[in-house]
Write a protein that holds these residues in place. Structure first.
Motif, short mmCIF file in Angstrom:
data_model
loop_
_atom_site.label_atom_id
_atom_site.label_comp_id
_atom_site.label_asym_id
_atom_site.label_seq_id
_atom_site.Cartn_x
_atom_site.Cartn_y
_atom_site.Cartn_z
N SER A 49 0.71 -1.26 -0.06
CA SER A 49 0.03 0.21 -0.01
C SER A 49 0.77 1.22 0.07
O SER A 49 0.54 2.13 -0.81
N GLY A 53 0.84 4.02 -2.76
CA GLY A 53 0.78 5.58 -2.81
C GLY A 53 1.83 6.24 -3.48
O GLY A 53 1.82 7.39 -3.94
N ASN A 75 -2.78 -8.14 3.86
CA ASN A 75 -3.19 -7.17 3.38
C ASN A 75 -4.03 -7.34 2.05
O ASN A 75 -3.73 -6.76 1.14
N CYS A 77 -7.05 -7.03 0.97
CA CYS A 77 -7.96 -6.23 0.54
C CYS A 77 -7.24 -4.99 0.13
O CYS A 77 -7.91 -4.24 -0.68
N GLY A 78 -6.01 -4.97 0.15
CA GLY A 78 -5.23 -3.69 -0.63
C GLY A 78 -5.02 -3.95 -1.81
O GLY A 78 -5.02 -3.14 -2.61
N PRO A 80 -7.13 -5.36 -4.60
CA PRO A 80 -8.20 -4.67 -5.41
C PRO A 80 -8.06 -3.33 -5.68
O PRO A 80 -8.33 -2.73 -6.60
N THR A 81 -7.48 -2.60 -4.33
CA THR A 81 -7.52 -1.21 -4.47
C THR A 81 -6.35 -0.74 -5.37
O THR A 81 -6.40 0.04 -6.16
N GLN A 84 -7.28 -1.65 -9.09
CA GLN A 84 -8.18 -0.36 -9.42
C GLN A 84 -7.41 0.67 -9.95
O GLN A 84 -7.77 1.32 -10.98
N LYS A 85 -6.50 1.13 -9.54
CA LYS A 85 -5.80 2.30 -9.65
C LYS A 85 -4.77 1.92 -10.57
O LYS A 85 -4.09 2.73 -11.59
N PHE B 24 -5.02 14.89 -2.38
CA PHE B 24 -4.77 13.52 -2.39
C PHE B 24 -5.68 12.82 -1.35
O PHE B 24 -5.84 12.90 -0.25
N PRO B 50 -10.22 5.23 -3.97
CA PRO B 50 -11.36 4.34 -3.44
C PRO B 50 -10.87 3.25 -2.61
O PRO B 50 -10.09 2.47 -3.30
N CYS B 52 -10.85 -0.55 -0.09
CA CYS B 52 -11.37 -1.74 0.25
C CYS B 52 -11.69 -1.90 1.61
O CYS B 52 -12.34 -2.54 2.44
N GLU B 56 -5.33 0.17 4.85
CA GLU B 56 -4.68 0.17 3.72
C GLU B 56 -4.37 1.72 3.16
O GLU B 56 -3.27 2.29 2.59
N GLY B 59 -1.70 3.62 4.56
CA GLY B 59 -0.38 3.13 3.97
C GLY B 59 -0.24 3.95 2.68
O GLY B 59 0.90 4.62 2.37
N ILE B 60 -1.27 4.03 2.02
CA ILE B 60 -1.50 4.73 0.57
C ILE B 60 -1.14 6.23 0.71
O ILE B 60 -0.39 6.57 0.16
N GLY B 63 2.49 6.74 1.68
CA GLY B 63 3.35 6.87 0.47
C GLY B 63 3.14 7.92 -0.39
O GLY B 63 4.21 8.65 -0.69
N ALA B 64 1.96 8.58 -0.49
CA ALA B 64 1.77 9.85 -1.36
C ALA B 64 2.32 11.11 -0.60
O ALA B 64 2.91 11.95 -1.10
#
Lengths: 202, 170
Positions: A49, A53, A75, A77-78, A80-81, A84-85, B24, B50, B52, B56, B59-60, B63-64
């Motif tokens: 994740s 990012g 993780n 579930c991370g 599909p996220t 998707q991106k 973001f 978006p 799930c 997570e 974490g995303i 990173g951003a």
């Protein structure tokens, strides 16, 4: 073969890629490719994740996630996220040794699950198992050149070389060096000095 | 209140986020934040991720942030509870700011979620997160900008609890 044998193959090919790692793999990677473009995560599972990012925020940079089976399974579930991106600049490596290596070596559920099938089901268009050093390097090069999101999964023996240098970076030091490295290589200001923030926040 | 009220409120919150420098946003919707989530998705100046599961998203967004983004996560308070490990071992451990917009389910007058409502502020306080409750639409700009400056300067997560009244929903 151990994870180190595979990582060694791509250390040079990784050039100026940003590399996010977790667990015991961090010590190996930091020794193989010393760079301020390396980041070691702490939260089990979030390596993919955090890497995603970075990849979404910096589409012009290559980002590599060095994942392990324990973290990967935590993780799910991370995935599909990320799919998707669909960040094409992200190469997701999974070294599957079927144990929680950093916490003593008890089994993970990866022995009875299939990470590639999981990733494909989550929406990764490119996900594959590789079984040899040659295939690994070829898959890595293909992912790099095609610029498509790819999971490369490899079954490895647990363990690592005994003579690796210890990781001397404190987490926060690692963060600052990573951010300063990005400022220098992306030629932009990232960190606002707090005292001056009224001038720079917006 | 009607759908138009919720849309107007959502537009005001998105405008407030942008005035605060946010570019973001990771989201996991809840019924009360439907219009707000749609407004984030439709805004071309915001990178929208978006999720799930909320953890997570921490974490995303981390990173951003490292790459220079000003990040926010939008979730329900149950999702905040889902995120506590990442908030501790990523956000606090590495001193990474994030603006948390948390729908306050179980807030005074909000039916059906009193259990999650009752633990929300104690857990935020236990984790040391500065917390502001945003109830009035006229306070949107000031609270969001102030909370973002606080997060950025302190390099810690800051929570803004969103209520039904500020979201323009029943």
């Amino acid at each position: 073969m151990q994870r180190y044998d595979y990582l060694k193959l791509i250390a040079e090919d990784s050039k100026d890629a940003l590399v996010v790692s977790t667990g015991f793999a961090s010590r190996e990677w930091f020794a193989l490719r010393p760079s301020d473009g390396n980041l070691k995560t702490r939260t089990l599972g979030l390596v993919s994740s955090v890497a995603a990012g970075l990849a979404i925020a910096l589409p012009q940079r290559k980002v590599i996630a060095i994942d392990g089976d324990g973290a990967f399974l935590m993780n799910l579930c991370g995935l599909p996220t990320i799919a998707q991106k669909n960040p094409g600049n992200l190469i997701h490596l999974l070294f599957d040794n079927e144990v929680y290596e950093a916490s003593g070596g008890t089994a993970t559920a990866s022995r009875t699950s299939d990470a590639v099938a999981i990733a494909k089901g989550a929406g990764y268009r490119n996900a594959l198992w590789v079984k040899s050093l040659e295939d690994f390097r070829a898959a890595f090069t293909r992912a790099w050149k095609s610029n498509e999101l790819t999971l490369i999964a490899i079954k490895v023996e647990p363990g690592q070389p005994k003579n690796l240098p210890p990781l001397k970076l404190d987490d926060i030091e690692n963060k600052y060096r990573f951010m300063r490295y990005l400022e220098a290589t992306e030629k932009k200001n990232i960190l606002n000095p707090g005292f001056d923030s009224k001038l720079t926040v917006t | 209140m009607d759908q138009q009220t919720a849309k107007t409120a959502a537009a005001a919150i998105v405008a407030g986020l942008k005035k605060a420098g946010i570019d973001f946003v990771a989201t996991l919707p809840e019924g009360k934040t439907f219009e707000l989530t749609c407004a984030v998705e439709q805004d071309k100046e915001l990178t929208h991720v978006p999720l799930c599961r909320e953890e997570e998203g921490i974490g995303i967004c981390a990173g951003a942030y490292l790459a220079g983004k000003k990040t926010a996560i939008m979730m329900q308070n149950a999702g905040f509870l889902n995120s506590c490990n990442a908030l501790t071992t990523t956000s606090l451990q590495f001193q990474i700011p994030i603006l948390m917009l948390i729908y306050y389910a179980g807030d005074i007058g909000d039916r059906g979620f009193t259990t999650v409502g009752s633990v929300t502020e104690p857990v935020l306080n236990a984790m040391g997160f500065r917390t502001y409750i945003l109830r009035k639409q006229e306070d949107i700009d000031e609270i969001l900008r102030g909370a973002q400056i606080l997060a950025d300067d302190s390099k810690k997560p800051v929570a803004v609890l969103l209520t039904k009244s500020v979201l323009g929903v029943d």
